[in-house]
Design an enzyme around this catalytic site. Structure first.
Site, PDB file in Angstrom:
ATOM      1  N   LYS A   1       0.924  -1.216   0.032  1.00 41.66           N
ATOM      2  CA  LYS A   1      -0.049  -0.102   0.194  1.00 41.66           C
ATOM      3  C   LYS A   1       0.835   1.318  -0.001  1.00 41.66           C
ATOM      4  CE  LYS A   1      -3.669   2.541   2.757  1.00 41.66           C
ATOM      5  NZ  LYS A   1      -4.374   2.277   3.975  1.00 41.66           N
TER       6      LYS A   1
ATOM      7  N   LYS B   1      -2.064  -1.644  -3.788  1.00 43.46           N
ATOM      8  CA  LYS B   1      -3.085  -0.303  -3.717  1.00 43.46           C
ATOM      9  C   LYS B   1      -2.197   0.795  -3.841  1.00 43.46           C
ATOM     10  CE  LYS B   1      -6.063   1.598  -0.540  1.00 43.46           C
ATOM     11  NZ  LYS B   1      -6.479   1.684   1.111  1.00 43.46           N
TER      12      LYS B   1
END
Ligand code: PBG
Ligand code: ZN
Length: 325
Positions: free
Chosen positions: A192, A249
């Site tokens: 992320k 992400k």
């Protein structure tokens, strides 16, 4: 000698269908849901057309509607009414998980996001030290694993830590296994990035780190976009700590990372098409500069091409209509 001829295999819909490699289908999709303790009626999320901050009642109605659209996999973000620096109450989110499971049982697959940023007074994903300039890793991990255990006890099929603290996957796995929840899946936000594509989410989750903080952004715990090796290392680490599903992400700006990591680590990979990505498509469509379905289908195809086995998308509930399967 005949040269390369792709025109023949592009000539009709039938031959194009037969020759495609990357084909997203609605069964691969996970729909994010927000449920707010303070909202008295469901509220639209700015920028995310057709996405709401639900009340506990409207949450169940939304899931019913989504199941009619062929979506039965969800990622739930609970937004409690009270916030704190150090003492958190995860009961609201746990109660929503229990309510979903009581209503829908095994016909719904429910993942619960595990983080603290909707609960902390400052909006950071962990607990701050007394001078307010650092996130304390150990205290944050202890709190996150307590939350994950409560969500598992409430019936979550999966817990998804999005905080980016070191060692949280091992701590959560241990807490779950020690209490008999060895069947609960951990989907780790293992790659992320510290991204500008999270804007609408932070409104929906009330999780923007406040401007009054000494620590103003998440750069000390999320991955620097210019350091892709960090994403490989933290994903390898999370796999070793027991994560069942790994994640990249955001999506489109990190397809290189998704390709590389999914080649390197043979676990199921998820991609999170973030709120900023989805909102960008909505803006293009509203300005008459793009077709929302087509933009999404192209982006989803790219994610599958790059190695995603599942896609978390704010437009998951449109996937069956847009993909035709
Ligand atoms: C925070 C969290 C974020 C998202 C999910 N959980 C981003 C952030 O605020 O750093 C992103 C979701 C999105 O933009 O769609 N734990
Ligand atoms: Zn967070």
């Amino acid at each position: 000698m005949a040269g390369l001829n792709h025109r023949r295999t592009r000539l009709t819909p039938a031959i194009r269908e037969l020759t495609q490699v990357a084909r997203p289908a609605s069964r691969q999709f996970i729909q994010p849901l927000f449920v707010s303790e303070s909202a008295t009626a469901r509220e639209p999320v700015p920028g995310l057309d057709g996405v709401w901050r639900d009340t506990p009642d409207s949450l169940l109605q939304q899931i019913t509607a989504d199941m009619e659209q062929g979506i039965n996999k969800f990622l739930l973000f609970g937004v409690p009414a009270t916030r704190s620096d150090r003492h958190f109450d995860h009961a609201f989110t746990a109660a929503q998980i229990a309510a979903v499971k009581a209503e829908f049982g095994a016909s719904v697959w429910l993942a619960a996001d595990v983080c603290l940023c909707s609960s902390t007074s400052h909006g950071h994903c962990g607990i701050l030290n007394s001078s307010g300039d650092q996130v304390e890793n150990a205290a944050s991990v202890a709190e996150l694993s307590a939350a994950a255990l409560l969500y598992a006890q409430a019936g979550a099929d999966c817990v998804a830590p999005s905080d980016m603290m070191d060692g949280r996957v091992a701590a959560i796995r241990q807490a779950l296994d020690a209490d008999g929840y060895d069947a609960v899946v951990i989907m780790s936000y293992s790659a992320k990035f510290h991204s500008g594509f999270y804007g609408p989410f932070r409104v929906a989750a009330e999780s923007a780190p406040g401007a009054g903080n000494r620590l103003t952004d998440r750069a000390t715990y999320q991955i620097d976009p210019a350091r892709p090796d960090d994403a490989l290392q933290s994903s390898q680490r999370d796999a070793a700590e027991g994560a069942d599903i790994l994640m990249v992400k955001p999506g489109l700006p990190y397809l290189d990372v998704l390709t590389r990591l999914s080649d390197a680590i043979p676990l199921p990979w998820a991609v999170y098409q973030t709120s900023g990505e989805a909102a960008g498509f909505n803006l293009l469509a509203r300005a008459g500069l793009g077709d929302r379905a087509r933009l999404n289908v192209e982006a989803w195809t790219a994610c599958v091409r790059a190695g995603a086995r599942m896609i978390i998308s704010y437009d998951a509930r449109q996937a069956r209509d847009w993909l035709g399967s």
